[in-house]
Design an enzyme around this catalytic site. Sequence first.
Site, mmCIF file in Angstrom:
data_model
loop_
_atom_site.group_PDB
_atom_site.id
_atom_site.type_symbol
_atom_site.label_atom_id
_atom_site.label_comp_id
_atom_site.label_asym_id
_atom_site.label_seq_id
_atom_site.Cartn_x
_atom_site.Cartn_y
_atom_site.Cartn_z
ATOM 1 N N HIS A 14 41.274 42.202 33.599
ATOM 2 C CA HIS A 14 42.505 41.967 34.382
ATOM 3 C C HIS A 14 42.363 40.622 35.084
ATOM 4 O O HIS A 14 41.682 40.522 36.111
ATOM 5 C CB HIS A 14 42.710 43.082 35.410
ATOM 6 C CG HIS A 14 44.009 42.979 36.157
ATOM 7 N ND1 HIS A 14 44.857 44.063 36.313
ATOM 8 C CD2 HIS A 14 44.608 41.954 36.800
ATOM 9 C CE1 HIS A 14 45.913 43.697 37.013
ATOM 10 N NE2 HIS A 14 45.786 42.400 37.324
ATOM 11 N N HIS A 16 44.553 36.854 36.234
ATOM 12 C CA HIS A 16 45.743 35.995 36.289
ATOM 13 C C HIS A 16 45.261 34.556 36.108
ATOM 14 O O HIS A 16 44.632 33.998 37.009
ATOM 15 C CB HIS A 16 46.465 36.150 37.634
ATOM 16 C CG HIS A 16 46.956 37.548 37.866
ATOM 17 N ND1 HIS A 16 48.203 37.966 37.469
ATOM 18 C CD2 HIS A 16 46.345 38.627 38.416
ATOM 19 C CE1 HIS A 16 48.348 39.256 37.777
ATOM 20 N NE2 HIS A 16 47.236 39.674 38.353
ATOM 21 N N LEU A 17 45.549 33.993 34.943
ATOM 22 C CA LEU A 17 45.097 32.616 34.679
ATOM 23 C C LEU A 17 46.164 31.596 35.030
ATOM 24 O O LEU A 17 45.916 30.397 34.980
ATOM 25 C CB LEU A 17 44.670 32.467 33.213
ATOM 26 C CG LEU A 17 43.466 33.321 32.785
ATOM 27 C CD1 LEU A 17 43.072 32.989 31.340
ATOM 28 C CD2 LEU A 17 42.273 33.128 33.703
ATOM 29 N N ARG A 18 47.365 32.064 35.369
ATOM 30 C CA ARG A 18 48.466 31.181 35.781
ATOM 31 C C ARG A 18 48.844 30.207 34.669
ATOM 32 O O ARG A 18 48.501 30.388 33.514
ATOM 33 C CB ARG A 18 48.116 30.431 37.086
ATOM 34 C CG ARG A 18 47.650 31.325 38.234
ATOM 35 C CD ARG A 18 48.636 32.417 38.584
ATOM 36 N NE ARG A 18 48.352 33.033 39.881
ATOM 37 C CZ ARG A 18 48.730 34.239 40.212
ATOM 38 N NH1 ARG A 18 49.386 35.013 39.363
ATOM 39 N NH2 ARG A 18 48.484 34.722 41.417
ATOM 40 N N ASN A 42 52.462 37.834 34.140
ATOM 41 C CA ASN A 42 53.498 37.686 35.182
ATOM 42 C C ASN A 42 53.727 36.221 35.548
ATOM 43 O O ASN A 42 53.581 35.807 36.689
ATOM 44 C CB ASN A 42 53.152 38.529 36.422
ATOM 45 C CG ASN A 42 51.835 38.159 37.070
ATOM 46 O OD1 ASN A 42 50.917 37.674 36.422
ATOM 47 N ND2 ASN A 42 51.732 38.388 38.370
ATOM 48 N N LYS A 100 51.844 45.318 29.784
ATOM 49 C CA LYS A 100 51.702 45.512 31.220
ATOM 50 C C LYS A 100 53.006 46.046 31.807
ATOM 51 O O LYS A 100 54.078 45.483 31.572
ATOM 52 C CB LYS A 100 51.334 44.174 31.878
ATOM 53 C CG LYS A 100 51.169 44.239 33.390
ATOM 54 C CD LYS A 100 49.951 45.040 33.819
ATOM 55 C CE LYS A 100 49.907 45.283 35.325
ATOM 56 N NZ LYS A 100 49.298 44.194 36.088
ATOM 57 N N HIS A 137 50.580 48.702 36.748
ATOM 58 C CA HIS A 137 50.506 48.395 38.183
ATOM 59 C C HIS A 137 51.056 49.636 38.892
ATOM 60 O O HIS A 137 52.266 49.873 38.876
ATOM 61 C CB HIS A 137 51.314 47.143 38.539
ATOM 62 C CG HIS A 137 51.178 46.778 39.984
ATOM 63 N ND1 HIS A 137 50.476 45.680 40.420
ATOM 64 C CD2 HIS A 137 51.609 47.412 41.107
ATOM 65 C CE1 HIS A 137 50.493 45.644 41.754
ATOM 66 N NE2 HIS A 137 51.178 46.687 42.189
ATOM 67 N N HIS A 175 43.522 48.114 38.800
ATOM 68 C CA HIS A 175 43.090 47.862 40.191
ATOM 69 C C HIS A 175 43.363 49.053 41.114
ATOM 70 O O HIS A 175 44.117 48.939 42.085
ATOM 71 C CB HIS A 175 43.700 46.580 40.761
ATOM 72 C CG HIS A 175 45.149 46.313 40.456
ATOM 73 N ND1 HIS A 175 46.135 47.237 40.661
ATOM 74 C CD2 HIS A 175 45.760 45.209 39.959
ATOM 75 C CE1 HIS A 175 47.296 46.715 40.310
ATOM 76 N NE2 HIS A 175 47.093 45.490 39.867
ATOM 77 N N LEU A 220 47.685 42.858 46.413
ATOM 78 C CA LEU A 220 48.382 44.092 46.057
ATOM 79 C C LEU A 220 47.714 44.730 44.841
ATOM 80 O O LEU A 220 47.334 43.992 43.927
ATOM 81 C CB LEU A 220 49.856 43.811 45.750
ATOM 82 C CG LEU A 220 50.697 43.502 46.990
ATOM 83 C CD1 LEU A 220 52.069 42.982 46.602
ATOM 84 C CD2 LEU A 220 50.827 44.745 47.879
ATOM 85 N N ASP A 248 41.217 41.159 38.719
ATOM 86 C CA ASP A 248 42.512 40.845 39.333
ATOM 87 C C ASP A 248 42.440 39.533 40.110
ATOM 88 O O ASP A 248 43.090 39.381 41.143
ATOM 89 C CB ASP A 248 43.018 41.988 40.227
ATOM 90 C CG ASP A 248 44.494 41.822 40.572
ATOM 91 O OD1 ASP A 248 45.194 41.065 39.867
ATOM 92 O OD2 ASP A 248 44.943 42.436 41.555
ATOM 93 N N HIS A 252 46.438 31.718 44.486
ATOM 94 C CA HIS A 252 47.657 31.099 45.016
ATOM 95 C C HIS A 252 47.199 29.906 45.849
ATOM 96 O O HIS A 252 46.173 29.987 46.536
ATOM 97 C CB HIS A 252 48.421 32.061 45.938
ATOM 98 C CG HIS A 252 49.027 33.245 45.230
ATOM 99 N ND1 HIS A 252 50.231 33.188 44.583
ATOM 100 C CD2 HIS A 252 48.568 34.511 45.083
ATOM 101 C CE1 HIS A 252 50.517 34.378 44.065
ATOM 102 N NE2 HIS A 252 49.515 35.201 44.342
ATOM 103 N N ALA A 264 50.532 37.589 47.784
ATOM 104 C CA ALA A 264 49.447 38.549 47.594
ATOM 105 C C ALA A 264 48.539 38.065 46.477
ATOM 106 O O ALA A 264 49.019 37.662 45.417
ATOM 107 C CB ALA A 264 50.036 39.906 47.216
#
Length: 350
Positions: A14, A16-18, A42, A100, A137, A175, A220, A248, A252, A264
């Site tokens: 899990h 987030h590589l953006r 996302n 997802k 989620h 998560h 979150l 996760d 940011h 978050a």
Amino acid sequence: MIEKLTIRRPDDFHAHLRDGNLLKQVAGFTARQFARAIVMPNLVPPITTVAHAEAYRSRIISALSGSADFKPLMTAYLTEESDPAEIERGFKEGVFTACKLYPAGATTNSAHGVRDFERIFHVLSTMERMGMPLLVHGEVTDPEVDIFDREAVFIDRVLSKIVAAFPALKVVFEHITTRDGVGFVESSGLNVAATITPHHLEFNRNAMFAGGFRPHFYCLPVAKRESHRLALRRAATSGSSKFFLGTDSAPHRVGDKESACGCAGIFNAPFALESYAKTFEEENALHHLEAFASVNGATFYGLTLNEGTLNLRRSPTEVPRSYGDGNDILIPFHAGETLAWRRESDGSEA
Ligand code: NCD
Ligand code: ZN
């Protein structure tokens, strides 16, 4: 006292590589430790089609220029308009590894997520037939529900119904943050598993309010009270094959975290394994770290186990206070602290 631990190369189930500059800034931290990562979809706009996922995968690979030894595993973002034929094609062509499910409004960039879960049941049926994992989620978004209860209420209102309606569907409860989540996974069949983050293992909700509001501990699902953290630690370090590593990591920029309406997410990618090693050592369970990090997830997904190994050595590791400069500053998990374990290459690690 163990001084050195050698484990099979791990995966992050899990991350987030953006995208854009942020992708270039963060992807290497994940690729350096993990052979593969399940990449969350996302983005704005979200990754909903095979073409989106292929293009995003190419951007990840080019952001990592040269480090060919990392495989991004792409996910499809489910919406009420998701087309089962597109999901099936993506899975069969090896582009999508999983789907997802974001309840609409639950977290960062989830506005296109699902409001009425029955509207995706035909997609879930296709996924069940193909053995394609559903990554959930697990929080309700009903504003009447207390934020600390949203995971437990989601189990009752949504997840238990999905699992009952699709008894062979592979489900990863992402998560998890509560003893209710642990209990649900433990009492479900072998087709239901969960990821656990390093940060939910390490702090409880008090960390967000220690002497003032601390936005770098806000993510979150939000951290819960201590008894829940202890249940997560027991589950992660128990050796059960139902629990596995998913960081996760959710970077940011500092201005988006330290804000009147802060985002978050915790950027834990730089020292993820060192963080997990801390918890496993404190629980006298370093012998279970390899299964959690390198075996259970791959086995659940039906992936081959990675070749090669990675070493962790007992040696103080200072975590930088920040990465980047100007508008691109990121504050990592454990910023400015010293961790007991250090990751090193033994030659078989790329
Ligand atoms: C994630 C993000 O920023 O993309 N944030 C987070 O707090 N974990 C989204 C998510 O996984 O909920
Ligand atoms: Zn996430």
